[in-house]
Scaffold this motif. Structure first.
Motif, PDB file in Angstrom:
ATOM      1  N   GLY A 216       0.795  -1.219   0.000  1.00 44.63           N
ATOM      2  CA  GLY A 216       0.000   0.000   0.000  1.00 44.63           C
ATOM      3  C   GLY A 216       0.828   1.271   0.000  1.00 44.63           C
ATOM      4  O   GLY A 216       0.284   2.368  -0.067  1.00 44.63           O
ATOM      5  N   MET A 217       2.164   1.135   0.068  1.00 45.18           N
ATOM      6  CA  MET A 217       3.043   2.311   0.116  1.00 45.18           C
ATOM      7  C   MET A 217       4.054   2.258  -1.035  1.00 45.18           C
ATOM      8  O   MET A 217       4.618   1.203  -1.306  1.00 45.18           O
ATOM      9  N   PRO A 218       4.309   3.393  -1.686  1.00 50.63           N
ATOM     10  CA  PRO A 218       5.346   3.398  -2.718  1.00 50.63           C
ATOM     11  C   PRO A 218       6.730   3.347  -2.071  1.00 50.63           C
ATOM     12  O   PRO A 218       6.913   3.835  -0.957  1.00 50.63           O
ATOM     13  N   TYR A 219       7.673   2.740  -2.776  1.00 46.73           N
ATOM     14  CA  TYR A 219       9.041   2.699  -2.261  1.00 46.73           C
ATOM     15  C   TYR A 219      10.060   2.680  -3.389  1.00 46.73           C
ATOM     16  O   TYR A 219       9.753   2.315  -4.520  1.00 46.73           O
TER      17      TYR A 219
ATOM     18  N   GLU B 227       9.707  11.461   2.207  1.00 48.71           N
ATOM     19  CA  GLU B 227       8.895  10.930   3.309  1.00 48.71           C
ATOM     20  C   GLU B 227       7.591  11.701   3.460  1.00 48.71           C
ATOM     21  O   GLU B 227       6.551  11.107   3.708  1.00 48.71           O
ATOM     22  N   ALA B 228       7.654  13.023   3.293  1.00 54.79           N
ATOM     23  CA  ALA B 228       6.441  13.849   3.393  1.00 54.79           C
ATOM     24  C   ALA B 228       5.424  13.432   2.332  1.00 54.79           C
ATOM     25  O   ALA B 228       4.218  13.491   2.557  1.00 54.79           O
ATOM     26  N   ASP B 229       5.914  12.998   1.180  1.00 52.92           N
ATOM     27  CA  ASP B 229       5.043  12.559   0.094  1.00 52.92           C
ATOM     28  C   ASP B 229       4.729  11.065   0.165  1.00 52.92           C
ATOM     29  O   ASP B 229       4.081  10.518  -0.720  1.00 52.92           O
ATOM     30  N   GLY B 230       5.248  10.381   1.199  1.00 53.50           N
ATOM     31  CA  GLY B 230       4.911   8.975   1.409  1.00 53.50           C
ATOM     32  C   GLY B 230       5.810   7.954   0.741  1.00 53.50           C
ATOM     33  O   GLY B 230       5.444   6.784   0.626  1.00 53.50           O
TER      34      GLY B 230
ATOM     35  N   VAL C  82       8.685   1.580  -6.986  1.00 55.03           N
ATOM     36  CA  VAL C  82       7.555   0.655  -6.921  1.00 55.03           C
ATOM     37  C   VAL C  82       6.356   1.389  -6.325  1.00 55.03           C
ATOM     38  O   VAL C  82       6.492   2.097  -5.322  1.00 55.03           O
ATOM     39  N   ASP C  83       5.188   1.222  -6.932  1.00 58.72           N
ATOM     40  CA  ASP C  83       3.996   1.904  -6.417  1.00 58.72           C
ATOM     41  C   ASP C  83       3.376   1.111  -5.263  1.00 58.72           C
ATOM     42  O   ASP C  83       3.853   0.028  -4.901  1.00 58.72           O
ATOM     43  N   GLY C  84       2.313   1.644  -4.682  1.00 61.49           N
ATOM     44  CA  GLY C  84       1.665   1.031  -3.529  1.00 61.49           C
ATOM     45  C   GLY C  84       1.030  -0.316  -3.811  1.00 61.49           C
ATOM     46  O   GLY C  84       0.713  -1.070  -2.887  1.00 61.49           O
ATOM     47  N   GLN C  85       0.865  -0.664  -5.087  1.00 63.13           N
ATOM     48  CA  GLN C  85       0.295  -1.965  -5.456  1.00 63.13           C
ATOM     49  C   GLN C  85       1.386  -3.007  -5.740  1.00 63.13           C
ATOM     50  O   GLN C  85       1.092  -4.116  -6.164  1.00 63.13           O
ATOM     51  N   GLY C  86       2.657  -2.610  -5.535  1.00 62.27           N
ATOM     52  CA  GLY C  86       3.756  -3.545  -5.762  1.00 62.27           C
ATOM     53  C   GLY C  86       4.160  -3.670  -7.218  1.00 62.27           C
ATOM     54  O   GLY C  86       4.798  -4.636  -7.619  1.00 62.27           O
ATOM     55  N   VAL C  87       3.796  -2.670  -8.020  1.00 58.44           N
ATOM     56  CA  VAL C  87       4.133  -2.672  -9.443  1.00 58.44           C
ATOM     57  C   VAL C  87       5.292  -1.702  -9.685  1.00 58.44           C
ATOM     58  O   VAL C  87       5.282  -0.571  -9.197  1.00 58.44           O
ATOM     59  N   ILE C  88       6.286  -2.164 -10.423  1.00 62.58           N
ATOM     60  CA  ILE C  88       7.437  -1.328 -10.751  1.00 62.58           C
ATOM     61  C   ILE C  88       6.984  -0.228 -11.714  1.00 62.58           C
ATOM     62  O   ILE C  88       6.367  -0.514 -12.741  1.00 62.58           O
TER      63      ILE C  88
END
Length: 168
Positions: A39-42, A70-73, A135-141
């Motif tokens: 659910g979180m981008p990384y 971090e402020a943008d998640g 990677v977006d919050g759905q686990g997609v690159i």
């Protein structure tokens, strides 16, 4: 979906592909995992060796923009084949607050296709390719950077993440 074995796993990852799962020990006594990031981008970035000039430039560049990320998640995670003790020393020396993960067996690097044959002075060896995956919050690159330049890495990520956030 079952766990993929290294032999069946696609290592030429592209935007739109599912990010391989990972769980690694990290600096600060942390453990980082793809499951915890659901659910979180990384940004997962792979670097060759802690406390070397290029890796220091890259890590410090990311640390500089970290508060904005971090402020943008966005969570930032660095990955190298170094043992945790060496990573801890590197993180402490440069005040790196984001987790630096140890992938000593290069299992995660293999899954992402960043453990590659390199050559220097006519000698070939296996090592970590400096590469990053947004990677977006759905686990997609969403973005892949191969052989990224340490000095411009943070800006490339910042721009791509701004684009990702504006599309969300």
């Amino acid at each position: 979906m079952g766990v993929m074995t290294a032999s069946s796993q696609k290592t030429d990852l592209q935007p739109g592909d599912r990010a391989p799962d990972f769980t690694l020990p990290a600096s600060g006594g942390r453990t980082v995992s793809s499951a915890a990031l659901t659910g979180m981008p990384y940004l997962l970035y792979f670097y060759p060796k802690a406390d070397t000039p290029g890796c220091t430039t890259q890590a410090c560049g990311l640390q500089e923009v970290l508060p904005k990320f971090e402020a943008d998640g966005l969570t930032v995670i660095g990955v190298s084949p170094d043992p945790v003790a060496k990573i801890e020393k590197f993180a402490t020396k440069y005040g790196l607050e984001f987790p630096l993960a140890s992938d000593e067996n290069h299992t995660v690097a293999d899954a992402y296709g960043t453990w590659v044959e390199k050559s220097m002075y006519g000698r070939t060896y296996m090592g970590m390719e400096r590469s990053s995956f947004l990677v977006d919050g759905q686990g997609v690159i969403r973005n892949v950077w191969r052989k990224v330049k340490p000095a411009t890495h943070a800006e490339l990520v910042a721009q791509a993440f701004r684009d990702l956030v504006s599309r969300a």
